[in-house]
Design a protein around this motif. Structure first.
Motif, PDB file in Angstrom:
ATOM      1  N   GLN A  57       1.120  -1.425   0.015  1.00 38.95           N
ATOM      2  CA  GLN A  57      -0.251   0.614   0.104  1.00 38.95           C
ATOM      3  C   GLN A  57       0.625   1.295  -0.073  1.00 38.95           C
ATOM      4  O   GLN A  57       0.596   1.804  -1.225  1.00 38.95           O
ATOM      5  N   ALA A  58       1.985   1.300   1.007  1.00 40.56           N
ATOM      6  CA  ALA A  58       3.494   2.609   0.910  1.00 40.56           C
ATOM      7  C   ALA A  58       3.400   2.624  -0.563  1.00 40.56           C
ATOM      8  O   ALA A  58       3.159   3.859  -0.668  1.00 40.56           O
ATOM      9  N   THR A  59       3.864   1.790  -1.247  1.00 42.48           N
ATOM     10  CA  THR A  59       4.045   1.360  -2.559  1.00 42.48           C
ATOM     11  C   THR A  59       3.753   1.944  -3.595  1.00 42.48           C
ATOM     12  O   THR A  59       4.080   3.130  -4.209  1.00 42.48           O
ATOM     13  N   ALA A  60       2.292   1.607  -3.159  1.00 43.70           N
ATOM     14  CA  ALA A  60       1.590   2.412  -4.531  1.00 43.70           C
ATOM     15  C   ALA A  60       0.882   3.655  -4.253  1.00 43.70           C
ATOM     16  O   ALA A  60       1.016   4.448  -5.249  1.00 43.70           O
ATOM     17  N   HIS A 104       0.974   8.468  -6.736  1.00 42.50           N
ATOM     18  CA  HIS A 104       1.944  10.528  -6.440  1.00 42.50           C
ATOM     19  C   HIS A 104       2.826  10.828  -7.858  1.00 42.50           C
ATOM     20  O   HIS A 104       2.714  12.214  -7.755  1.00 42.50           O
ATOM     21  N   LEU A 105       3.769  10.207  -7.534  1.00 46.91           N
ATOM     22  CA  LEU A 105       4.865  10.007  -8.531  1.00 46.91           C
ATOM     23  C   LEU A 105       3.767  10.024 -10.156  1.00 46.91           C
ATOM     24  O   LEU A 105       4.680  10.862 -11.076  1.00 46.91           O
ATOM     25  N   THR A 106       3.809   9.691 -10.468  1.00 45.23           N
ATOM     26  CA  THR A 106       2.901   9.813 -11.538  1.00 45.23           C
ATOM     27  C   THR A 106       2.019  11.057 -11.622  1.00 45.23           C
ATOM     28  O   THR A 106       2.107  11.147 -12.514  1.00 45.23           O
ATOM     29  N   GLU A 144      13.724  18.913 -11.891  1.00 48.39           N
ATOM     30  CA  GLU A 144      14.478  20.089 -11.545  1.00 48.39           C
ATOM     31  C   GLU A 144      13.531  20.880 -11.152  1.00 48.39           C
ATOM     32  O   GLU A 144      13.270  21.305  -9.838  1.00 48.39           O
ATOM     33  N   ASP A 145      11.573  21.286 -11.576  1.00 46.86           N
ATOM     34  CA  ASP A 145      10.813  21.009 -10.969  1.00 46.86           C
ATOM     35  C   ASP A 145      10.075  21.582  -9.746  1.00 46.86           C
ATOM     36  O   ASP A 145       9.840  21.596  -9.626  1.00 46.86           O
ATOM     37  N   TYR A 146      10.085  19.434  -9.947  1.00 43.66           N
ATOM     38  CA  TYR A 146       9.448  18.789  -8.697  1.00 43.66           C
ATOM     39  C   TYR A 146      10.453  18.782  -7.390  1.00 43.66           C
ATOM     40  O   TYR A 146       9.907  19.429  -6.607  1.00 43.66           O
ATOM     41  N   ASP A 190       1.805  13.917   2.989  1.00 42.84           N
ATOM     42  CA  ASP A 190       1.682  12.380   3.289  1.00 42.84           C
ATOM     43  C   ASP A 190       2.468  11.202   2.825  1.00 42.84           C
ATOM     44  O   ASP A 190       2.447   9.420   2.826  1.00 42.84           O
ATOM     45  N   VAL A 191       2.919  11.610   1.755  1.00 45.09           N
ATOM     46  CA  VAL A 191       3.787  10.921   0.913  1.00 45.09           C
ATOM     47  C   VAL A 191       5.630  10.560   1.176  1.00 45.09           C
ATOM     48  O   VAL A 191       5.863   9.514   1.494  1.00 45.09           O
TER      49      VAL A 191
END
Length: 125
Positions: free
Chosen positions: A35-38, A43-45, A69-71, A103-104
């Motif tokens: 669940q943590a990985t998902a 979020h990153l997707t 760089e932006d993120y 949260d991430v």
């Protein structure tokens, strides 16, 4: 691996997930490792990264230099060649996880660019 956009190569980094104990110590909700990985991958997707399948406790993300760089709010140095070498403006290879939302952030131990392989110390057998 370069992008079609001149001066904005595609790069990738490895996301290392925090252990259940590290997540608990950081005050993260009690999530199973999957669940943590998902949650982190989702979020990153949504942030625009290409997210690859997990391997044990890590997975990789890819995107343009500008996206990283932006993120992450840091400049990157990309030395393109047969194997590209990527570092952050401080000279290291770790991206600042402080850029992640609350949260991430506790779900992820580190996000790093890998060192290129060294073939200088190989011995013949």
């Amino acid at each position: 691996m370069g992008s079609l956009e001149e001066g904005n190569p595609t790069v990738s980094a490895v996301v290392e997930m925090a252990s259940a104990e590290e997540r608990e110590a950081a005050g993260a909700p009690g999530l199973h490792d999957n669940q943590a990985t998902a949650t982190a991958k989702t979020h990153l997707t949504k942030a625009g990264f290409e997210v690859h399948a997990p391997f044990a406790t890590s997975f990789s993300i890819g995107g343009t230099q500008a996206l990283f760089e932006d993120y992450f709010g840091t400049k990157l140095t990309v030395d393109e060649g047969l194997i590209s070498e990527v570092s952050v403006e401080t000279g290291g290879r770790d991206l600042p996880v402080d850029a992640l939302p609350d949260d991430v952030r506790p779900l992820i131990r580190s996000i790093s660019f890998l060192s290129p392989p060294s073939f200088h110390n190989l011995t013949r057998q």
